[in-house]
Design a protein around this motif. Structure first.
Motif, mmCIF file in Angstrom:
data_model
loop_
_atom_site.group_PDB
_atom_site.id
_atom_site.type_symbol
_atom_site.label_atom_id
_atom_site.label_comp_id
_atom_site.label_asym_id
_atom_site.label_seq_id
_atom_site.Cartn_x
_atom_site.Cartn_y
_atom_site.Cartn_z
ATOM 1 N N GLN A 88 -2.303 5.098 8.054
ATOM 2 C CA GLN A 88 -1.396 4.082 7.806
ATOM 3 C C GLN A 88 0.084 4.795 7.697
ATOM 4 O OE1 GLN A 88 -1.234 0.743 8.674
ATOM 5 N NE2 GLN A 88 -3.330 0.732 8.903
ATOM 6 N N ARG B 204 0.963 -1.189 -0.101
ATOM 7 C CA ARG B 204 -0.189 0.092 0.156
ATOM 8 C C ARG B 204 0.697 1.243 0.073
ATOM 9 N NH1 ARG B 204 -3.160 -1.236 5.453
ATOM 10 N NH2 ARG B 204 -4.466 0.562 4.655
ATOM 11 N N LYS C 292 -14.775 1.100 14.396
ATOM 12 C CA LYS C 292 -15.312 2.114 13.233
ATOM 13 C C LYS C 292 -16.316 2.466 13.984
ATOM 14 C CE LYS C 292 -11.616 1.891 10.978
ATOM 15 N NZ LYS C 292 -10.535 2.769 11.300
ATOM 16 N N PHE D 33 -8.388 -2.437 -4.308
ATOM 17 C CA PHE D 33 -8.095 -3.192 -2.988
ATOM 18 C C PHE D 33 -7.855 -2.093 -1.993
ATOM 19 C CE2 PHE D 33 -9.085 -7.176 -5.119
ATOM 20 C CZ PHE D 33 -10.289 -7.636 -4.528
ATOM 21 N N LEU D 34 -7.099 -1.037 -2.500
ATOM 22 C CA LEU D 34 -6.734 0.066 -1.595
ATOM 23 C C LEU D 34 -7.889 0.608 -0.668
ATOM 24 C CD1 LEU D 34 -4.401 2.363 -3.675
ATOM 25 C CD2 LEU D 34 -3.630 0.812 -1.883
ATOM 26 N N LYS D 35 -7.543 1.034 0.401
ATOM 27 C CA LYS D 35 -8.502 1.365 1.433
ATOM 28 C C LYS D 35 -8.752 3.118 0.947
ATOM 29 C CE LYS D 35 -8.599 -2.252 3.868
ATOM 30 N NZ LYS D 35 -9.536 -3.234 4.080
ATOM 31 N N THR D 36 -9.652 3.833 1.854
ATOM 32 C CA THR D 36 -9.927 4.958 1.386
ATOM 33 C C THR D 36 -8.724 5.942 1.828
ATOM 34 O OG1 THR D 36 -10.554 5.468 3.842
ATOM 35 C CG2 THR D 36 -12.341 4.520 2.118
ATOM 36 N N SER D 37 -8.763 7.117 1.102
ATOM 37 C CA SER D 37 -7.659 7.935 1.206
ATOM 38 C C SER D 37 -7.314 8.496 2.632
ATOM 39 C CB SER D 37 -7.874 9.221 0.368
ATOM 40 O OG SER D 37 -7.915 9.068 -0.925
ATOM 41 N N ASN D 38 -8.175 8.571 3.427
ATOM 42 C CA ASN D 38 -8.352 8.504 5.055
ATOM 43 C C ASN D 38 -7.510 7.328 5.705
ATOM 44 O OD1 ASN D 38 -8.951 10.557 6.878
ATOM 45 N ND2 ASN D 38 -10.620 9.645 7.354
ATOM 46 N N SER D 39 -8.192 6.102 5.326
ATOM 47 C CA SER D 39 -7.296 4.971 6.140
ATOM 48 C C SER D 39 -5.875 5.206 5.493
ATOM 49 C CB SER D 39 -8.059 3.665 5.467
ATOM 50 O OG SER D 39 -9.436 3.665 6.000
ATOM 51 N N GLU D 40 -5.659 5.233 4.295
ATOM 52 C CA GLU D 40 -4.243 5.166 3.819
ATOM 53 C C GLU D 40 -3.353 6.261 4.313
ATOM 54 O OE1 GLU D 40 -3.102 2.778 2.402
ATOM 55 O OE2 GLU D 40 -5.078 1.664 1.404
ATOM 56 N N LYS E 13 -2.361 8.008 -2.737
ATOM 57 C CA LYS E 13 -2.716 7.355 -3.976
ATOM 58 C C LYS E 13 -2.503 8.394 -5.155
ATOM 59 C CE LYS E 13 -6.993 5.353 -1.851
ATOM 60 N NZ LYS E 13 -8.481 5.353 -1.823
#
Length: 586
Positions: free
Chosen positions: A171, A24, A517, A161-168, A53
């Motif tokens: 991380q 990721r 969540k 399969f990437l998560k939302t921009s917020n989740s990335e 992203k």
């Protein structure tokens, strides 16, 4: 017959290998920052857009690369860190496998600018999807700037399969915090979507910790500095003020490299075993130094896993060293909470330091006074009594049954066929839990305005999550306002929460959110449970007659007066028959 086994094209090999190295956007940041550290940089700038992203840029003032080295760095298994087989036995660099850059380049659009101090100009190199596009001489600074655009643009299955921009983003922020603490001697600047999140200059470790977590943790840090012939360990552990509901503030480094090792994490947690509750995690930032010949980092491409020549020896040494630094129990105890006056029917907290085993200073409360209260005649209360004791409430208690507080912890009384004992903390916890559930689904709880508002600092990723659940905090009675730089000011508290507990409660609820969540039923349940646990009376709090009356009345008006939100029993019954057996009368 045609052959069915084929040698894969090198570009396809790179894309397959990228799946192991580059999971990721945070993986890209990790690999590139490690390269900057290996390049002897003392200033590193990280610029990210849309959680990595859209783009990731790393700028450093390291030694830079020549034209030939720039091109070679994107060849698989080309590295400056190893030259011969024996070098694997003494790895001191962050990277060494020569896989990261070709893996990144195979699934993104890369532009790199670099210059060494021996050259008057540098070079720009462009590579797209693993294919070289251009290299040219340019005027640039000494060091390296590498920009990664459109990660996974040519592998749509990976990209979706990437998560939302917020989740990335969260991380990436966690990965950057790992580097902030592993190399406090390096200045870091971290920018996400044009917002500066960290801008930290070179510091000693303790000052770096205070810069990240705020000055409030200063008195909660316990320094560790110990060594023997096999192992050196130094850094800081936290007292119980810094305990969290998730292991987000646990950083373990081996030879300056961040590692995740369940055995060593277990060793540190074991040292705290007698002072932590279930589901709590201590704070630590610890550096272990061991001769590289006794460890193997060449286990997985991410290099987070490690094998020890004698893992149980390391386990015992780490556990013993940490435990020895926890021997002064006063250093590990949380700060005492500020207190506020009790108002009837509002809070059961008392500012009373008495620790007598029995509290017989006042006339015991008569249980029949409770039964005659208006609340006790409620159908729900009658039903709870009848369900608990399999008798009607009118037949349950002796005419002279009294209530005593034992050890400022339990309420005990005689019933017709023995004794019942009520744990005051979990009883009050059940009451507050059900109040909170109703509030979260309805109009909310009342708030008390504080005379001296408290400032609470979060980490950037935590603050972002906090904003997502601000509505829940407002429902249970918090009044907060933004103070800038990932900081809030608490102007009002739920009426049941004692002053001084607001920071712990807010962070506990935030931890639960980051586990479950926002809309998950478990999260709503855990908000109410955290609120109830922090607001409930504690073992050691002395109760007067009015408070005991109110506590028992309210307990038996709840939907489930038998167990607390965490599953612990509230009421224990000892029959006359059981008492006779204990005293060997039967």
């Amino acid at each position: 017959m045609n052959n069915i086994i084929n040698v894969l094209p090198s570009k396809l090999v790179d894309q397959i290998a990228a799946g192991e190295v580059i999971e990721r956007p945070a993986s890209v940041v990790k690999e590139l920052v490690e390269n900057s550290i290996d390049a002897q940089a003392n200033e590193i700038k990280i610029i990210v857009k849309d959680g990595g992203k859209t783009s990731i840029q790393i700028i450093d003032n390291g030694i830079g690369m020549s034209r030939d080295d720039i091109i070679l760095s994107f060849k698989r298994h080309a590295t400056s860190k190893l030259k011969k087989h024996s070098d694997l036995e003494s790895i001191n660099s962050m990277g060494f496998r020569g896989e990261a850059l070709p893996s990144i380049a195979s699934v993104s659009q890369v532009e790199i600018l670099s210059r060494t101090k021996h050259e008057t100009s540098g070079y720009r190199y462009t590579i797209v999807g693993g294919t070289e596009k251009n290299i040219e001489s340019i005027s640039t600074f000494i060091g390296t700037s590498i920009t990664i655009n459109n990660l996974f643009f040519n592998t749509p299955a990976r990209k979706k399969f990437l998560k939302t921009s917020n989740s990335e983003y969260r991380q990436i922020t966690q990965i950057i915090r790992v580097f902030l603490l592993s190399h406090p001697n390096i200045s870091f600047k971290y920018i996400h979507n044009d917002k500066i999140l960290y801008d930290l200059h070179s510091k000693e470790l303790k000052n770096r910790l205070l810069n990240i977590y705020g000055q409030s943790i200063d008195n909660s840090l316990i320094k560790i500095d110990s060594s023997n012939d096999y192992l050196k360990i130094n850094g800081f552990i936290g007292n119980l003020n810094l305990v969290r509901k998730r292991p987000s503030n646990q950083f373990l480094y081996l030879n300056k490299r961040y590692i995740k090792d369940r055995l060593l994490a277990s060793a540190i947690n074991k040292a705290y075993v007698n002072i932590l509750e279930r589901g709590e995690f201590p704070f630590y930032v610890l550096y272990l130094d061991i001769n590289p010949k006794h460890v193997d980092f060449n286990v997985h491409p991410t290099k987070k896993e490690v094998r020890f020549e004698n893992e149980w020896k390391v386990y015992e040494l780490v556990k013993e060293i940490v435990a020895n630094h926890l021997t002064n129990i006063y250093d590990t105890l949380p700060n005492f909470s500020k207190t506020h006056p009790i108002s009837s029917g509002q809070s059961f907290f008392k500012n009373n330091n008495s620790q007598e085993f029995y509290n017989f200073d006042t006339k015991p409360v008569n249980i029949n006074e409770i039964l005659n209260e208006n609340e006790i005649t409620d159908d729900k209360v009658k039903r709870n009594f009848d369900t608990m004791f399999e008798k009607t409430q009118n037949d349950l208690f002796n005419i002279n049954g009294d209530i005593w507080q034992v050890a400022n912890k339990y309420l005990i009384t005689e019933v017709t066929d023995g004794l019942i004992i009520i744990d005051q903390h979990v009883a009050h916890e059940r009451i507050l839990f059900e109040e909170a559930l109703i509030a979260l689904e309805g109009d909310g709880l009342t708030s008390q305005t504080v005379l001296f508002p408290e400032t609470i600092q979060f980490q950037p990723d935590e603050y972002n999550s906090f904003l997502n659940i601000l509505k829940h905090f407002e429902k249970i009675g918090f009044k907060v306002r933004d103070f800038g730089k990932n900081t809030i000011i608490v102007d009002g508290l739920p009426s049941s929460i004692p002053l001084g507990n607001e920071s712990n409660l807010l962070k506990n609820i935030l931890d639960e959110y980051m586990k479950y969540k926002d809309n998950d039923t478990s999260f709503i349940h855990n908000i109410a449970a955290s609120y109830a646990c922090k607001g409930a009376i504690k073992a050691g709090d002395a109760l007067n007659q009015e408070e005991m009356l109110s506590l028992i009345n309210k307990l038996f008006s709840t939907n489930n007066p038998y167990y607390c939100p965490h599953g612990r029993p509230i009421i224990v019954r000892m029959s006359e028959h059981e008492l006779d057996k204990r005293f060997e009368r039967k």
